[in-house]
Design an enzyme around this catalytic site. Sequence first.
Site, PDB file in Angstrom:
ATOM      1  N   GLU A 214      11.562  19.059   6.597  1.00 51.30           N
ATOM      2  CA  GLU A 214      12.884  19.240   7.210  1.00 51.30           C
ATOM      3  C   GLU A 214      12.827  20.425   8.177  1.00 51.30           C
ATOM      4  OE1 GLU A 214      15.563  20.046   3.936  1.00 51.30           O
ATOM      5  OE2 GLU A 214      14.622  21.952   3.469  1.00 51.30           O
TER       6      GLU A 214
ATOM      7  N   ASP B  98      19.523  28.933   7.424  1.00 50.31           N
ATOM      8  CA  ASP B  98      19.202  27.974   8.486  1.00 50.31           C
ATOM      9  C   ASP B  98      19.524  28.515   9.887  1.00 50.31           C
ATOM     10  OD1 ASP B  98      18.773  26.229   6.286  1.00 50.31           O
ATOM     11  OD2 ASP B  98      20.846  25.543   6.355  1.00 50.31           O
TER      12      ASP B  98
HETATM   13  O1  FUB Z   1      21.130  24.456   4.131  1.00 54.59           O
HETATM   14  C1  FUB Z   1      21.046  23.122   3.675  1.00 54.59           C
HETATM   15  C2  FUB Z   1      19.678  22.589   3.869  1.00 54.59           C
HETATM   16  O2  FUB Z   1      18.731  23.412   3.214  1.00 54.59           O
HETATM   17  C3  FUB Z   1      19.205  22.569   5.301  1.00 54.59           C
HETATM   18  O3  FUB Z   1      19.778  21.562   6.082  1.00 54.59           O
HETATM   19  C4  FUB Z   1      17.746  22.469   5.083  1.00 54.59           C
HETATM   20  O4  FUB Z   1      16.968  22.685   6.207  1.00 54.59           O
HETATM   21  C5  FUB Z   1      17.541  23.503   3.986  1.00 54.59           C
HETATM   22  O5  FUB Z   1      17.439  24.793   4.499  1.00 54.59           O
END
Ligand code: FUB
Length: 326
Positions: free
Chosen positions: A226, A19
């Site tokens: 997301e 991320d």
């Molecule tokens: O790293 C945890 C979660 O996985 C992140 O918040 C999302 O975007 C995905 O990458």
Amino acid sequence: MKNVVKPNTPLVNHIYTADPSAHVFEGKIYIYPSHDLDHDGPSNDNGDQYAMEDYHVLSMNDFNSECVDHGEVLHAKDIPWVKKQLWAPDAAFKNNTYYLFFPAKDKDDIFRIGVATSSSPAGPFTPQANYIQGSFSIDPAVFVDDDNKAYLYAGGLWGGQLEKWQTGSFNLNADDPDKGGPALGPVIAELSEDMTSFKEAPKEISIIDENGNPILAGDEDKRFFEGAWVHKYNDNYYLSYSTGTTHYIVYAMSKNPYGPFVYKGRILEPVEGWTTHHSIVEFEEKWYLFYHDCSLSGGVDHKRSVKYSELKYNDDGTIQTIDPTK
Ligand code: FUB
């Protein structure tokens, strides 16, 4: 000898990182990643495998240098409101202060967004006692515009709980929106001058197609899942994000930070691993995509590594798709 980081290779090998939110601060490239833990705990659609507990900051002097790990800059045990899961963070600079924005589950298992501050981009960061009032869900991305207004974008389905807020309050049993209806967009809220509170209630962003119709929840190649990121290039705002179940990084464009954003296409083809998450940054007149994959761990979904690749625009401002396997 210097360990120069090559494109499409892990920035660091001694820890797992994911991320990546990349920024240029004080003339260097700073990367604010999640810090993936090596564990054998449960793995599910709720994201319990992403059991991260702390943040490290990485930096590179330029793209011809090694990557430095500045060590642990914030730990969950030092944040009063946090129960668990320090997920994807972002950083911003304003008021002569560096701000680290991060999602985590509060004591009621609800994802909220917190802030921590530092006088240095490399941390350490001191957390605020409570999360940002009115914040929810995950993956904060903060964009400071040319007029110095700062906007926080956020949201993530499933483990990120965005669909549980469709009525304006948290409903643990809420489902995804109907596949034939509009997809859920990320939310935006302008931050107050102090950067630690919202100036307004978060509003949903609309993502539409070239004909002005909303991207539908069933259009999994295009709908928001997301990992929102916003950047500006030639007076256009670009909202890019992960499509989750179809594993693309895609983008949409607007003349307004609040949107609506018009869907344009793919930035990154699927990488090894379920999640895909990125940021986009300009450095010395070139543009770069930071992203993660699971190649270093041999494909273990919660053991990811941050990489970068150059990003190129076409003359009309659209972005050329990057295939990480080529
Ligand atoms: O790293 C945890 C979660 O996985 C992140 O918040 C999302 O975007 C995905 O990458």
